[in-house]
Design an enzyme around this catalytic site. Structure first.
Site, PDB file in Angstrom:
ATOM      1  CG  ASP A 276     -23.706  37.582  11.090  1.00 43.21           C
ATOM      2  OD1 ASP A 276     -24.185  37.196  10.014  1.00 43.21           O
ATOM      3  OD2 ASP A 276     -23.037  38.626  11.199  1.00 43.21           O
TER       4      ASP A 276
ATOM      5  CD  GLU B  41     -25.237  34.161   7.557  1.00 46.02           C
ATOM      6  OE1 GLU B  41     -25.851  34.831   6.730  1.00 46.02           O
ATOM      7  OE2 GLU B  41     -24.297  34.603   8.209  1.00 46.02           O
TER       8      GLU B  41
ATOM      9  CG  ASP C 211     -22.206  42.021  12.481  1.00 48.48           C
ATOM     10  OD1 ASP C 211     -22.625  42.015  11.305  1.00 48.48           O
ATOM     11  OD2 ASP C 211     -21.115  42.505  12.820  1.00 48.48           O
TER      12      ASP C 211
END
Ligand SMILES: [Zn+2]
Length: 384
Positions: free
Chosen positions: A169, A252, A334
């Site tokens: 992340d 991501e 996170d």
């Protein structure tokens, strides 16, 4: 596969002049050819431009003073730029300005590199070249540093991974949080940025183009280069670590340009280098035989519990710790997101949209390029 190896070198004053001349001539050739194509209203092709160059050299004596291969190369690059544009991979070719140009020709002999019409240069061989290079590029960045960059063939390493998968992340405060709970902070360049702000005020007071103005400009450029070097070093180390240790790396797909519209965050985000991190991961995944998966940007990884799948909805950015209503687990925001990224990437989450795609890395040789710093770039085929 191809990789780039870059070495710094210190040219003599004479060589600096010769390099500046070559950079200037290649820039002229590029701009002249581009202007010609625009005047004609279409791209006339490499061969026609090459013929035109021969004609130009008859009328412009100074074009003969630099390596002819470098000038050809400039046209070849323009040809590539047009091709990229036609294939919708890039924008329309731009005119080159003085701060962002290219040049030059070579052969490697022992510890020296011979550049045509420049002479022998001695790069600082910080590591050995793995194979005979196929091309060399001379780069001058705006901080006044000179580099030679070789394209070499490297064989991909096939070390076994220690862990099957990891989710990452990316964030503003902590650069990366991984699903095994580790946090990685990017180097703190705050003091350097503050110094740049001071110097920029100074620059504004100077007479543009004066010696003092140039001195301040160079100092600012050096600070920017230092920040970029530090960040790139950090990104290199982190991406190497993640791709070496894990078979599948899930990232991501961040909508960076969309996020930059958030004025409060835009400065912090643009300094992070997420895009660079992703391309480094992709190139290194390729090198080490790992998979890099990028999950859909609409996957709401911070809205679900990574243990039971409970949906708690949108969170305020300030909320760092979440207590799950479903199973009572206490999550770091996170870390929970990175676990979700991993699960989506590995297809273990039927409740989420389960969307990811395999990343096809671009030309991995381009990864090392100092693209953020305006460069003087030169490419040249090896003579042998
Ligand atoms: Zn839960």
């Amino acid at each position: 596969m191809q990789a780039r190896y870059r070495y710094r070198f210190y040219p003599t004053d004479q060589q600096k002049q010769a390099l500046a001349k070559t950079f200037g001539c290649t820039r002229y050739v590029w701009n002249e050819a581009l202007a010609h194509c625009q005047a004609v209203g279409k791209y006339v092709g490499y061969n026609a431009l090459s013929k035109r160059l021969t004609g130009l050299k008859q009328s412009l004596e100074w074009l003969k003073e630099v390596s002819s291969v470098a000038l050809q190369q400039s046209l070849r690059q323009l040809d590539q730029a047009y091709r990229r544009f036609f294939e919708k991979k890039g924008g329309f070719p731009q005119f080159k300005k003085k701060q962002s140009k290219q040049s030059d020709a070579f052969s490697v002999e022992g510890k020296c590199v011979y550049l045509a019409k420049i002479g022998n240069i001695k790069p600082i061989w910080s590591r050995a070249l793995p194979s005979q290079p196929s091309s060399v590029t001379v780069i001058k960045d705006c901080a006044g540093r000179y580099f030679v960059s070789f394209v070499v063939e490297v064989s991909p390493s096939k070390l076994p991974a220690q862990s099957p998968s990891i989710g990452v992340d990316l964030g503003v405060k902590t650069f990366a949080t991984t699903s095994d709970g580790a946090q990685y902070h990017s180097p703190n360049s705050g003091p350097l940025y503050r110094r740049i702000t001071q110097l920029q005020k100074q620059l504004a007071r100077r007479v543009k183009g004066s010696k003092r103005w140039e001195r301040t400009r160079l100092r600012i450029a050096k600070l920017h280069a230092r920040i970029a070097d530090r960040r790139l070093d950090f990104l290199h180390k982190l991406s190497t670590k993640l791709t070496c240790e894990n078979q599948v790396v899930c990232l991501e797909d961040l909508n960076v340009s969309g996020m930059l519209k958030n004025r409060k965050l835009s400065k912090a985000i643009s300094r992070q280098g997420w895009g660079m991190f992703r391309s480094l991961c992709e190139a290194k995944g390729d090198k080490h035989g790992r998979e890099v998966r990028v999950i859909n940007r609409w996957e709401a990884t911070s809205q679900y519990c990574s243990q039971c799948g409970w949906h708690w909805g949108k969170l305020d950015l300030a909320t760092r710790v979440v207590v799950c209503d479903g199973c009572g687990a206490v999550h770091d925001r996170d870390e929970n997101a990175s676990r979700n990224v991993e699960q989506v990437g590995m297809g273990r989450r039927p409740t989420l949209k389960r969307t990811w795609r395999l990343c096809k890395p671009g030309l991995s040789a381009a990864v090392d390029e100092a693209s953020r710093i305006p460069c003087l770039v030169a490419t040249q085929r090896c003579r042998d």
